[in-house]
Design an enzyme around this catalytic site. Structure first.
Site: not given
Length: 322
Positions: A125, A234
């Site tokens: 991220e 995720e």
């Protein structure tokens, strides 16, 4: 993470998706470099983590090879558990950290087999947080590819050709501004959490599937091909902690199980590999901050195992084996 309106075009039923069992995706799991006490995992702790993960998968995903001496400490576990493969993370938050990651790869990859590495993800991220521009991330991906070409494994095999990609939030891939990173990557992982979009129990699985499918479509368009590995990096649901807003899906084991069966299993049935978050509860983890500035302790309750390695819910899809 931003909210999305559900588009039912992507919501395929399990019965339709499972007509061809050859399309079933693979379940993996994220494993933190620290244990339930907050201390770094040593070699014995990594061996135990791999043993617990192997009850339902041959794939784990990690975040940084130098933090907590992760790569150094996991070497004995990987050499003993030869069926396990690792998606290894390389952290890029600053140049000093990136250099430490590269040093760890150079020092410890020669101690294991190339077959133990599923791929290496540069950044987690990083685009969502604004750590790097797409161009800078692309450059670091290329740098890791070059580094691997100069490393050999314990059997003398070159690490050249090991896939190097990146992981980011689904909406980052959808927004159309990150093509340089996509072009540089050998694969892309998509993170998607209905919890952080304040979804209800009735909507959480639809939201998950829709978000992932939107990202898949956008990534394929940016790459110019559908012959490109895309998986979920995720996802999952917390089983305890503080809710962020009324009406949000309940923070219970039953709800996490429902998301697994109705959302994650649908993605697996569609042929998409999914890395669930995460192996074990982390009671010492810092509070999480949502986009609106509110805080919650939910990050401490996301494990599929509790702190004593009791499995909270089944990780076998009800339509069949993973």
């Amino acid at each position: 993470m931003q909210y999305t309106t559900i588009t039912s075009i992507f919501l395929l039923t399990i019965s339709l998706l499972t007509q061809s069992t050859s399309a079933i995706g693979t379940l993996g799991i994220n494993v933190a470099s620290s244990g339930v006490d907050g201390n770094c995992r040593d070699s014995d702790s990594w061996s135990e983590a791999l043993e617990k993960a192997s009850a339902f998968t041959n794939y784990i995903k990690t975040y940084a090879v130098s933090d907590c001496n992760m790569l150094e400490n996991i070497v004995p576990a990987l050499n003993s558990n030869t069926n396990m493969k690792v998606w290894m993370g390389v952290w890029e938050v600053d140049e000093a950290h990136f250099d430490a990651e590269k040093d760890a790869l150079t020092t410890y990859l020669p101690s294991i087999s190339k077959d133990s590495i599923a791929g290496i993800s540069v950044g987690s991220e990083a685009l969502y947080r604004g750590d790097l521009t797409p161009q800078a991330l692309a450059s670091k991906i290329s740098e890791i590819k070059s580094l691997l070409s100069d490393i050999t494994d314990k059997d003398g095999n070159s690490y050249s050709g090991v896939s190097v990609g990146t992981v980011d939030s689904w909406n980052i891939w959808v927004n159309g501004t990150n093509a340089p990173a996509i072009q540089a990557a050998d694969y892309i992982m998509v993170n998607a959490f209905p919890f952080w979009q304040y979804q209800t129990a009735n909507n959480q699985s639809h939201s998950l599937v829709d978000d992932v499918m939107q990202a898949v479509k956008a990534i394929q368009e940016a790459k110019g091909t559908d012959d490109f590995y895309i998986s979920v990096g995720e996802t999952g649901a917390p089983t305890g902690g503080n809710e962020l807003t009324s009406g949000q899906a309940p923070l219970t084991v039953d709800n996490a199980s429902d998301l697994f069966q109705e959302g994650i299993c649908t993605l697996l049935a569609y042929g998409i590999d999914v890395n669930i978050f995460e192996l074990q509860d982390e009671p010492t983890k810092p509070l999480a901050t949502a986009d609106d500035g509110s805080s919650s302790d939910v990050e401490r309750h996301w494990g599929v195992y509790d702190t004593d390695y009791n499995l909270k819910y089944s990780l076998t899809c009800s339509y069949g084996s993973n």
